[in-house]
Write an enzyme that holds these catalytic residues in place. Structure first.
Site, mmCIF file in Angstrom:
data_model
loop_
_atom_site.group_PDB
_atom_site.id
_atom_site.type_symbol
_atom_site.label_atom_id
_atom_site.label_comp_id
_atom_site.label_asym_id
_atom_site.label_seq_id
_atom_site.Cartn_x
_atom_site.Cartn_y
_atom_site.Cartn_z
ATOM 1 N N GLU A 115 -10.017 12.726 4.304
ATOM 2 C CA GLU A 115 -9.012 13.184 3.168
ATOM 3 C C GLU A 115 -9.865 13.887 1.947
ATOM 4 O O GLU A 115 -11.124 13.881 2.151
ATOM 5 C CB GLU A 115 -8.407 11.875 2.261
ATOM 6 C CG GLU A 115 -9.558 10.900 1.850
ATOM 7 C CD GLU A 115 -8.748 9.421 1.459
ATOM 8 O OE1 GLU A 115 -7.739 9.348 2.129
ATOM 9 O OE2 GLU A 115 -9.518 8.772 1.063
ATOM 10 N N ASP B 239 -10.751 10.550 -7.669
ATOM 11 C CA ASP B 239 -10.550 12.077 -7.111
ATOM 12 C C ASP B 239 -10.602 13.083 -8.100
ATOM 13 O O ASP B 239 -9.665 13.919 -8.238
ATOM 14 C CB ASP B 239 -8.959 11.924 -6.565
ATOM 15 C CG ASP B 239 -8.643 10.579 -5.608
ATOM 16 O OD1 ASP B 239 -9.574 10.301 -4.853
ATOM 17 O OD2 ASP B 239 -7.597 10.029 -6.154
#
Length: 536
Positions: free
Chosen positions: A221, A68
């Site tokens: 997401e 991420d």
């Protein structure tokens, strides 16, 4: 040499290079589907280095679990942080001048507020911000700020967002500040960025992939917002973070205003692993960034083929802007060397994982506790060339071990360990508190850790001090012990295979990390910790 032999030799040489000559036997031999990458350059502790030194680089740019990625361009400097989950100190800030070579600066988060998921790293005015989603009870998104990238960072404050993850800070054309969230939602921030200024609202319905694709789930997401050329671009991950190698992917949309409406990229998805023969699996969660030479790049994560155990590693993919104002990724499957962006200088890449414990312990930069308690830091001190670690719990499962992030597919690590009466200590490969392996000892017996359990207890011939070595060669693990400081070694009679110690088996989004632990009573003293990456 006859003409026929010369021809046969020429055909053989060309065939080895993947070149086909019509009208020869070589023409019937298919060319290799993918050229083999060059050997890695090696850096600290023989770890692989992405910069090949010839104007090209190989992925990953940050090996091991760096998921991420949240990238910030700050003048000529680039700063990067990642999800740190249950590792504390967490949210280590990395620094680069060229997007390929990265150096750790320090950890922004020292207090355990829960499992830290995909953060947002931003600069607004002269102040730096971290928006930190946390899985805890309850879930929430926190904000922390600093006037310098190296801190000190403020104590995190909860924003009261209990139903969302993966925030991305964005500033609208009218100067208002927003957090974009998972699921196509957003929420307005106060002018100082430290509290909410409105309700959560739904603003975007993400593009959906064909029903027949093998994915983990829709899971929109990781939105990332970028303003370029009069457009706001939103990159989103769909398909699930792990599961099938073909699941995770990158999609894009754009709008003239941050307030929408958003139009889908006609070429979605921009990035997706098509089959498991590719070098990188489950690629997604992308950001955009401009290099010092004006080229544009995307940073995202992916699993190295066959090595779920290394977690999601950080990948760098070149992009190009098309005539119609869209973008596309042009790095292919990232298996080959790519031309490196020209930077404004180069920092040394990575760091040594070996540690002689002759100075302050590099907590956050190198070492981190797993799911520590509020007073965990009091367990460690460095003195007389040794790491003194107070014992806690009955085993690695209950004792918050001290861990590293190792990014090579094969490596060994060893350490001299001395224990107090009543102490058990050793070296481990640790996924989480229910899945780990390793070898420890007390004054009389060894303890074998396997499948997250304590198993065999053979006699210990070395007493309260010995040197231990763990070797992990492409998931095949062996242990060696030495009673004379490493002059002679004895192979321990238990080997293991750990390819299943990963998220798709256990969940948690973590990686298999080398580390050390001390359990029971008293303390253990660790000296001369030596790590070495092994070439496959």
């Amino acid at each position: 040499m006859t003409v026929g032999r010369r021809g046969a030799l020429k055909a053989a040489l060309l065939g080895a290079a993947g070149i086909v000559l019509p009208g020869t036997a070589n023409a019937a031999t298919p060319a290799p589907s993918r050229p083999q990458p060059p050997h890695w350059r090696r850096g600290f502790d023989n770890q692989r280095v992405p910069d090949l030194g010839n104007g090209t680089f190989l992925n990953p740019v940050l090996a091991g679990d760096h998921p991420d990625p949240a990238i910030l361009k700050d003048g000529a400097d680039y700063y990067l942080t990642f999800s740190s989950f249950d590792a504390y100190p967490g949210l280590t800030i990395w620094h680069s001048r060229d997007l390929v070579n990265w150096q750790p600066r320090g950890a922004a988060l020292t207090r355990n507020i829960g499992s830290v998921w995909a953060p947002s790293l931003e600069k607004h005015g002269a102040r730096y911000f971290l928006y930190i989603p946390v899985k805890a009870d309850p879930n929430d998104i926190f904000v922390s700020w600093a006037d310098h990238i190296d801190g000190p960072w403020s104590d995190p404050v909860a924003l009261g967002l209990h139903d969302h993850i993966d925030p991305c800070h964005a500033v609208a054309e009218d100067g208002s500040r927003w957090l974009f969230l998972s699921g196509g939602d957003r929420v307005r921030l106060a002018a100082d960025g430290l509290s909410l200024a409105g309700p959560v609202e739904h603003v975007y319905d993400p593009w959906r992939y064909p029903e027949e694709w093998d994915v983990e789930g829709f899971s929109p997401e990781g939105p990332k917002i970028h303003h370029h050329g009069g457009w706001y671009y939103m990159l989103t991950a769909v398909g699930g973070t792990a599961g099938p190698p073909t699941g995770h992917m990158v999609i894009a949309a754009r709008a003239r205003s941050l307030h929408g409406p958003w139009e889908q990229h006609p070429g979605n998805p921009l990035v997706r692993t098509v089959n498991d023969s590719e070098a990188w699996w489950s690629r997604g969660h992308a950001s955009l960034v401009e290099a010092p030479d004006g080229t544009w790049w995307s940073l995202y994560h992916g699993f190295e083929a066959g090595f779920w155990t290394l977690g999601r590693q950080c990948l760098l993919d070149p992009i190009e802007w098309t005539a119609d104002g869209w973008l596309r990724m042009i790095g292919g499957d990232l298996s080959r060397p790519l031309r490196k962006p020209r930077g404004a200088g180069v920092v040394p890449h990575g760091m040594a994982l070996s540690d002689r414990f002759d100075g302050p312990l590099a907590m956050g930069r190198k070492w981190a506790f797993f799911r520590p308690g509020p007073d965990e830091g009091k367990r460690v001190r460095v003195a007389d060339g040794a790491l003194h670690l107070a014992a806690r719990g009955a085993a690695p499962s209950s004792g918050s071990p001290l861990l590293l992030t190792a990014g090579d597919t094969s490596y060994s690590f060893e350490c001299d360990i001395e224990i107090d009466p009543g102490t058990t200590a050793g070296l481990i490969l640790f996924y989480d508190d229910r899945l780990y392996c390793g070898l420890g000892f007390d004054a009389e017996r060894f303890v074998t850790h396997q499948y997250g359990m304590e198993r065999g207890r053979p006699a210990n011939p070395h007493g309260r001090r010995m040197r231990l070595r763990v070797t992990n060669r492409r998931h095949i693990v062996s242990f060696h012990t030495s009673g004379d400081g490493g002059k002679t070694w004895r192979r321990f009679d238990r080997g293991m295979e750990v390819s299943g110690y990963h998220h798709n088996v256990r969940g948690g989004f973590l990686m298999l990390r080398p580390g050390l632990y001390a359990a029971g009573a008293g303390e253990a003293r660790f000296r001369d910790f030596t790590f070495k990456a092994l070439e496959d």
